[in-house]
Design an enzyme around this catalytic site. Structure first.
Site, short mmCIF file in Angstrom:
data_model
loop_
_atom_site.label_atom_id
_atom_site.label_comp_id
_atom_site.label_asym_id
_atom_site.label_seq_id
_atom_site.Cartn_x
_atom_site.Cartn_y
_atom_site.Cartn_z
N ASP A 49 0.83 -1.21 0.00
CA ASP A 49 0.00 0.00 0.00
C ASP A 49 0.87 1.26 0.00
O ASP A 49 0.37 2.38 -0.12
CB ASP A 49 -1.01 0.00 1.16
CG ASP A 49 -0.35 0.00 2.52
OD1 ASP A 49 0.89 -0.16 2.60
OD2 ASP A 49 -1.08 0.14 3.52
N SER A 50 2.20 1.08 0.06
CA SER A 50 3.11 2.20 -0.15
C SER A 50 2.87 2.82 -1.53
O SER A 50 3.31 3.94 -1.79
CB SER A 50 4.58 1.75 -0.02
OG SER A 50 4.82 0.64 -0.85
N ASP A 88 -1.18 -6.15 -0.32
CA ASP A 88 -1.49 -5.52 0.98
C ASP A 88 -2.99 -5.29 1.14
O ASP A 88 -3.65 -4.82 0.21
CB ASP A 88 -0.81 -4.15 1.05
CG ASP A 88 0.33 -4.11 2.05
OD1 ASP A 88 0.40 -4.99 2.92
OD2 ASP A 88 1.15 -3.17 1.94
N LYS A 118 -1.27 -9.41 2.79
CA LYS A 118 -0.51 -8.95 3.97
C LYS A 118 -1.37 -7.97 4.75
O LYS A 118 -2.11 -7.18 4.16
CB LYS A 118 0.80 -8.28 3.54
CG LYS A 118 1.59 -7.72 4.74
CD LYS A 118 3.01 -7.34 4.37
CE LYS A 118 3.16 -5.97 3.74
NZ LYS A 118 2.68 -4.84 4.58
N GLU A 120 -1.28 -5.49 8.59
CA GLU A 120 -0.43 -4.95 9.65
C GLU A 120 -1.03 -5.25 11.03
O GLU A 120 -2.25 -5.23 11.20
CB GLU A 120 -0.27 -3.43 9.47
CG GLU A 120 0.47 -3.08 8.20
CD GLU A 120 0.73 -1.57 8.05
OE1 GLU A 120 0.46 -0.80 9.00
OE2 GLU A 120 1.19 -1.19 6.97
N GLU A 187 9.42 -4.39 10.27
CA GLU A 187 9.84 -3.09 9.71
C GLU A 187 10.39 -2.18 10.80
O GLU A 187 9.79 -2.06 11.90
CB GLU A 187 8.65 -2.39 9.02
CG GLU A 187 9.04 -1.02 8.46
CD GLU A 187 8.06 -0.44 7.45
OE1 GLU A 187 7.06 -1.09 7.13
OE2 GLU A 187 8.33 0.70 7.00
O1 KIV Z 1 3.51 -1.11 1.64
C1 KIV Z 1 4.66 -1.56 1.53
O2 KIV Z 1 5.36 -1.35 0.55
C2 KIV Z 1 5.15 -2.38 2.63
C3 KIV Z 1 6.61 -2.68 2.64
C4 KIV Z 1 7.34 -1.46 3.02
C5 KIV Z 1 6.94 -3.82 3.50
O3 KIV Z 1 4.42 -2.75 3.49
#
Ligand code: KIV
Length: 269
Positions: A49-50, A88, A118, A120, A187
Protein backbone atom coordinates in the site's frame (compact mmCIF):
# COMPACT_ATOMS: atom_id res chain seq x y z
CA UNK A 1 -12.58 -31.73 -19.41
CA UNK A 2 -10.50 -28.57 -19.25
CA UNK A 3 -6.74 -28.79 -19.08
CA UNK A 4 -5.40 -27.63 -15.70
CA UNK A 5 -2.76 -24.92 -15.85
CA UNK A 6 0.44 -26.05 -14.23
CA UNK A 7 1.36 -24.07 -11.10
CA UNK A 8 4.79 -22.54 -11.76
CA UNK A 9 4.86 -19.77 -9.20
CA UNK A 10 6.74 -19.97 -5.94
CA UNK A 11 4.22 -21.10 -3.35
CA UNK A 12 3.39 -20.02 0.18
CA UNK A 13 4.74 -23.31 1.68
CA UNK A 14 7.99 -22.83 -0.29
CA UNK A 15 8.44 -19.37 1.25
CA UNK A 16 7.58 -20.69 4.73
CA UNK A 17 10.13 -23.50 4.30
CA UNK A 18 12.94 -20.96 3.77
CA UNK A 19 13.09 -20.20 7.53
CA UNK A 20 16.75 -20.16 8.48
CA UNK A 21 17.73 -21.14 4.93
CA UNK A 22 18.61 -19.21 1.77
CA UNK A 23 17.70 -15.54 2.34
CA UNK A 24 14.34 -14.62 0.78
CA UNK A 25 14.59 -11.89 -1.88
CA UNK A 26 11.65 -9.55 -2.19
CA UNK A 27 10.71 -6.14 -3.61
CA UNK A 28 7.53 -4.17 -3.99
CA UNK A 29 6.01 -3.61 -7.40
CA UNK A 30 2.85 -1.84 -8.57
CA UNK A 31 3.17 -2.01 -12.31
CA UNK A 32 3.10 -4.85 -14.89
CA UNK A 33 6.30 -4.05 -16.76
CA UNK A 34 8.56 -3.35 -13.78
CA UNK A 35 7.07 -6.41 -12.05
CA UNK A 36 8.15 -8.51 -15.06
CA UNK A 37 11.75 -7.43 -14.41
CA UNK A 38 11.54 -7.98 -10.64
CA UNK A 39 9.96 -11.41 -11.31
CA UNK A 40 13.30 -12.62 -12.68
CA UNK A 41 14.94 -12.44 -9.24
CA UNK A 42 12.37 -12.05 -6.46
CA UNK A 43 10.92 -14.94 -4.48
CA UNK A 44 7.86 -12.87 -3.72
CA UNK A 45 6.62 -9.48 -4.93
CA UNK A 46 4.58 -7.30 -2.62
CA UNK A 47 1.96 -4.99 -4.07
CA UNK A 48 2.36 -2.74 -1.06
CA UNK A 49 0.00 0.00 0.00
CA UNK A 50 3.11 2.20 -0.15
CA UNK A 51 1.84 2.67 -3.72
CA UNK A 52 -0.37 5.42 -2.31
CA UNK A 53 2.74 7.44 -1.50
CA UNK A 54 5.05 6.24 -4.28
CA UNK A 55 2.62 6.20 -7.22
CA UNK A 56 -0.15 8.54 -6.17
CA UNK A 57 1.60 11.26 -4.13
CA UNK A 58 -0.30 10.65 -0.88
CA UNK A 59 1.49 11.61 2.33
CA UNK A 60 0.67 8.34 4.11
CA UNK A 61 -0.81 4.94 3.31
CA UNK A 62 -3.97 5.65 5.30
CA UNK A 63 -5.94 6.99 2.32
CA UNK A 64 -5.35 4.01 0.02
CA UNK A 65 -8.65 2.41 -1.09
CA UNK A 66 -9.22 -1.32 -1.63
CA UNK A 67 -10.04 -0.86 -5.32
CA UNK A 68 -6.66 0.76 -5.96
CA UNK A 69 -4.87 -2.21 -4.39
CA UNK A 70 -6.90 -4.55 -6.59
CA UNK A 71 -6.13 -2.56 -9.75
CA UNK A 72 -2.37 -2.58 -9.12
CA UNK A 73 -2.50 -6.20 -7.90
CA UNK A 74 -4.05 -7.27 -11.21
CA UNK A 75 -1.34 -5.45 -13.18
CA UNK A 76 1.45 -7.14 -11.22
CA UNK A 77 -0.10 -10.61 -11.54
CA UNK A 78 -0.49 -10.04 -15.31
CA UNK A 79 3.16 -9.01 -15.65
CA UNK A 80 4.64 -11.96 -13.75
CA UNK A 81 4.76 -15.74 -13.85
CA UNK A 82 7.28 -16.91 -11.30
CA UNK A 83 7.22 -15.03 -7.99
CA UNK A 84 4.54 -15.38 -5.33
CA UNK A 85 2.42 -12.20 -5.43
CA UNK A 86 1.31 -10.78 -2.08
CA UNK A 87 -1.19 -7.89 -2.00
CA UNK A 88 -1.49 -5.52 0.98
CA UNK A 89 -4.85 -5.11 2.68
CA UNK A 90 -5.27 -1.34 2.99
CA UNK A 91 -6.19 0.56 6.16
CA UNK A 92 -9.85 0.13 7.04
CA UNK A 93 -10.36 -3.07 5.03
CA UNK A 94 -9.67 -5.66 7.78
CA UNK A 95 -9.38 -4.23 11.32
CA UNK A 96 -13.07 -4.11 12.22
CA UNK A 97 -13.73 -7.85 12.37
CA UNK A 98 -12.49 -11.22 11.06
CA UNK A 99 -15.60 -11.41 8.87
CA UNK A 100 -14.86 -8.10 7.24
CA UNK A 101 -11.22 -9.11 6.76
CA UNK A 102 -12.27 -12.38 5.10
CA UNK A 103 -14.72 -10.64 2.77
CA UNK A 104 -12.08 -8.17 1.57
CA UNK A 105 -9.22 -10.70 1.45
CA UNK A 106 -11.38 -13.01 -0.67
CA UNK A 107 -12.21 -10.08 -2.98
CA UNK A 108 -8.51 -9.27 -3.36
CA UNK A 109 -7.62 -12.91 -4.09
CA UNK A 110 -10.49 -13.47 -6.55
CA UNK A 111 -10.05 -10.22 -8.45
CA UNK A 112 -6.24 -10.17 -8.63
CA UNK A 113 -5.40 -13.90 -8.58
CA UNK A 114 -2.63 -13.12 -6.08
CA UNK A 115 -1.30 -15.88 -3.83
CA UNK A 116 -1.51 -14.21 -0.41
CA UNK A 117 -2.43 -11.02 1.42
CA UNK A 118 -0.51 -8.95 3.97
CA UNK A 119 -1.96 -7.07 6.91
CA UNK A 120 -0.43 -4.95 9.65
CA UNK A 121 -0.56 -5.64 13.38
CA UNK A 122 0.72 -8.21 15.88
CA UNK A 123 -1.18 -9.78 18.79
CA UNK A 124 -4.24 -7.61 18.17
CA UNK A 125 -4.63 -9.14 14.66
CA UNK A 126 -3.98 -12.77 15.69
CA UNK A 127 -7.66 -13.75 15.80
CA UNK A 128 -8.17 -12.35 12.29
CA UNK A 129 -5.06 -14.07 10.93
CA UNK A 130 -6.31 -17.41 12.30
CA UNK A 131 -9.79 -16.79 10.84
CA UNK A 132 -8.33 -16.07 7.39
CA UNK A 133 -5.80 -18.90 7.24
CA UNK A 134 -8.39 -21.46 8.42
CA UNK A 135 -10.54 -20.34 5.47
CA UNK A 136 -7.88 -20.61 2.77
CA UNK A 137 -6.34 -17.13 2.77
CA UNK A 138 -2.54 -17.21 3.26
CA UNK A 139 -1.49 -14.26 5.41
CA UNK A 140 1.82 -12.44 5.67
CA UNK A 141 1.88 -10.39 8.87
CA UNK A 142 3.64 -7.05 9.41
CA UNK A 143 4.97 -5.90 12.81
CA UNK A 144 7.37 -3.33 14.27
CA UNK A 145 6.85 -0.03 12.47
CA UNK A 146 3.39 -0.36 10.94
CA UNK A 147 2.84 2.62 8.62
CA UNK A 148 -0.97 2.39 8.69
CA UNK A 149 -0.74 3.25 12.43
CA UNK A 150 1.67 6.15 11.86
CA UNK A 151 -0.87 8.60 13.31
CA UNK A 152 -0.92 6.63 16.59
CA UNK A 153 2.85 6.07 16.57
CA UNK A 154 3.54 9.77 15.95
CA UNK A 155 5.19 9.23 12.56
CA UNK A 156 7.58 6.74 10.97
CA UNK A 157 9.78 5.99 13.99
CA UNK A 158 12.28 3.19 14.55
CA UNK A 159 10.84 0.71 17.03
CA UNK A 160 12.62 -1.00 19.93
CA UNK A 161 15.10 1.73 20.85
CA UNK A 162 14.12 1.13 24.50
CA UNK A 163 14.82 -2.43 25.59
CA UNK A 164 11.72 -2.50 27.81
CA UNK A 165 9.55 -2.44 24.64
CA UNK A 166 11.15 -5.57 23.17
CA UNK A 167 8.91 -8.11 24.95
CA UNK A 168 5.80 -6.61 23.34
CA UNK A 169 7.33 -6.84 19.84
CA UNK A 170 8.46 -10.43 20.44
CA UNK A 171 4.97 -11.27 21.73
CA UNK A 172 3.53 -9.79 18.51
CA UNK A 173 5.81 -11.99 16.41
CA UNK A 174 4.87 -15.11 18.38
CA UNK A 175 1.15 -14.29 18.21
CA UNK A 176 1.08 -13.91 14.40
CA UNK A 177 3.19 -17.06 13.92
CA UNK A 178 0.96 -19.09 16.23
CA UNK A 179 -2.13 -17.73 14.45
CA UNK A 180 -0.91 -19.19 11.15
CA UNK A 181 0.89 -16.38 9.28
CA UNK A 182 3.37 -17.95 6.82
CA UNK A 183 5.90 -15.08 7.13
CA UNK A 184 6.15 -11.74 8.85
CA UNK A 185 7.51 -8.39 7.69
CA UNK A 186 9.54 -6.79 10.47
CA UNK A 187 9.84 -3.09 9.71
CA UNK A 188 12.01 -0.41 11.30
CA UNK A 189 13.30 -2.19 14.40
CA UNK A 190 16.78 -2.06 15.95
CA UNK A 191 19.07 -4.96 15.02
CA UNK A 192 19.22 -6.78 18.41
CA UNK A 193 15.42 -6.88 18.46
CA UNK A 194 15.31 -8.20 14.86
CA UNK A 195 17.72 -10.96 15.94
CA UNK A 196 15.53 -11.89 18.92
CA UNK A 197 12.32 -11.88 16.87
CA UNK A 198 13.91 -14.03 14.14
CA UNK A 199 15.11 -16.55 16.74
CA UNK A 200 11.78 -16.58 18.61
CA UNK A 201 9.55 -17.80 15.77
CA UNK A 202 9.54 -20.61 13.23
CA UNK A 203 8.26 -18.59 10.25
CA UNK A 204 10.53 -16.40 8.08
CA UNK A 205 11.06 -12.78 9.08
CA UNK A 206 11.29 -10.34 6.17
CA UNK A 207 13.24 -7.27 7.20
CA UNK A 208 12.89 -3.69 6.00
CA UNK A 209 15.04 -1.27 7.94
CA UNK A 210 15.60 -4.10 10.43
CA UNK A 211 19.20 -5.15 9.63
CA UNK A 212 20.49 -8.23 7.82
CA UNK A 213 19.51 -10.47 10.73
CA UNK A 214 16.16 -11.46 9.19
CA UNK A 215 15.39 -14.50 7.00
CA UNK A 216 14.82 -12.24 4.00
CA UNK A 217 14.65 -8.61 2.93
CA UNK A 218 12.20 -6.35 1.17
CA UNK A 219 12.64 -2.83 -0.19
CA UNK A 220 10.33 -0.47 -2.02
CA UNK A 221 11.48 -0.79 -5.64
CA UNK A 222 11.37 2.94 -6.42
CA UNK A 223 13.49 3.66 -3.30
CA UNK A 224 16.30 1.30 -4.29
CA UNK A 225 16.16 2.52 -7.91
CA UNK A 226 16.68 6.15 -6.90
CA UNK A 227 13.25 7.12 -8.20
CA UNK A 228 11.54 8.26 -5.00
CA UNK A 229 11.58 11.96 -4.08
CA UNK A 230 12.40 10.92 -0.49
CA UNK A 231 14.16 7.71 0.60
CA UNK A 232 14.50 6.38 4.16
CA UNK A 233 18.05 6.49 5.57
CA UNK A 234 18.45 2.71 5.77
CA UNK A 235 17.85 2.18 2.03
CA UNK A 236 20.84 1.41 -0.15
CA UNK A 237 20.21 2.99 -3.54
CA UNK A 238 21.28 0.62 -6.35
CA UNK A 239 20.29 2.78 -9.33
CA UNK A 240 19.86 6.42 -10.36
CA UNK A 241 16.65 6.14 -12.34
CA UNK A 242 15.37 9.57 -11.29
CA UNK A 243 18.47 11.22 -12.79
CA UNK A 244 18.30 9.00 -15.90
CA UNK A 245 14.66 9.93 -16.52
CA UNK A 246 15.42 13.62 -16.12
CA UNK A 247 18.36 13.38 -18.56
CA UNK A 248 16.21 11.52 -21.10
CA UNK A 249 13.30 13.97 -20.78
CA UNK A 250 15.68 16.93 -21.21
CA UNK A 251 17.33 15.32 -24.27
CA UNK A 252 13.88 14.77 -25.79
CA UNK A 253 12.80 18.35 -25.06
CA UNK A 254 16.01 19.68 -26.64
CA UNK A 255 15.41 17.64 -29.82
CA UNK A 256 11.79 18.74 -30.07
CA UNK A 257 12.75 22.40 -29.61
CA UNK A 258 15.59 22.24 -32.17
CA UNK A 259 13.39 20.31 -34.66
CA UNK A 260 15.95 17.48 -34.56
CA UNK A 261 13.23 15.03 -33.58
CA UNK A 262 13.58 11.92 -35.82
CA UNK A 263 10.52 12.24 -38.11
CA UNK A 264 11.11 9.47 -40.65
CA UNK A 265 11.19 6.67 -38.09
CA UNK A 266 8.20 8.10 -36.33
CA UNK A 267 5.76 5.36 -37.39
CA UNK A 268 4.19 2.49 -35.50
CA UNK A 269 5.74 -0.85 -36.25
O1 KIV B 1 3.51 -1.11 1.64
C1 KIV B 1 4.66 -1.56 1.53
O2 KIV B 1 5.36 -1.35 0.55
C2 KIV B 1 5.15 -2.38 2.63
C3 KIV B 1 6.61 -2.68 2.64
C4 KIV B 1 7.34 -1.46 3.02
C5 KIV B 1 6.94 -3.82 3.50
O3 KIV B 1 4.42 -2.75 3.49
Amino acid sequence: MSKQTQIRRITVPQIAARKGGDPIVSLTSYHAHTAAIVDKVADFILVGDSLGMVMHGMNSTVGVPLDLMIMHGRAVVRGTERALIVVDMPFGSYEESPNMAFRNAAKIMKETQCGAVKLEGGARMAETIRFLTERGVPVMAHIGLTPQSSHVMGGFKTQGREEETWDAHIADAKAVAEAGAFAVVVEGVVEPLAVKITRAIDIPTIGIGASAACDGQILVLEDMLGLSPWTPKFVKVYGRLGDMIEDAVRAYADEVKSRAFPGEDHVYR
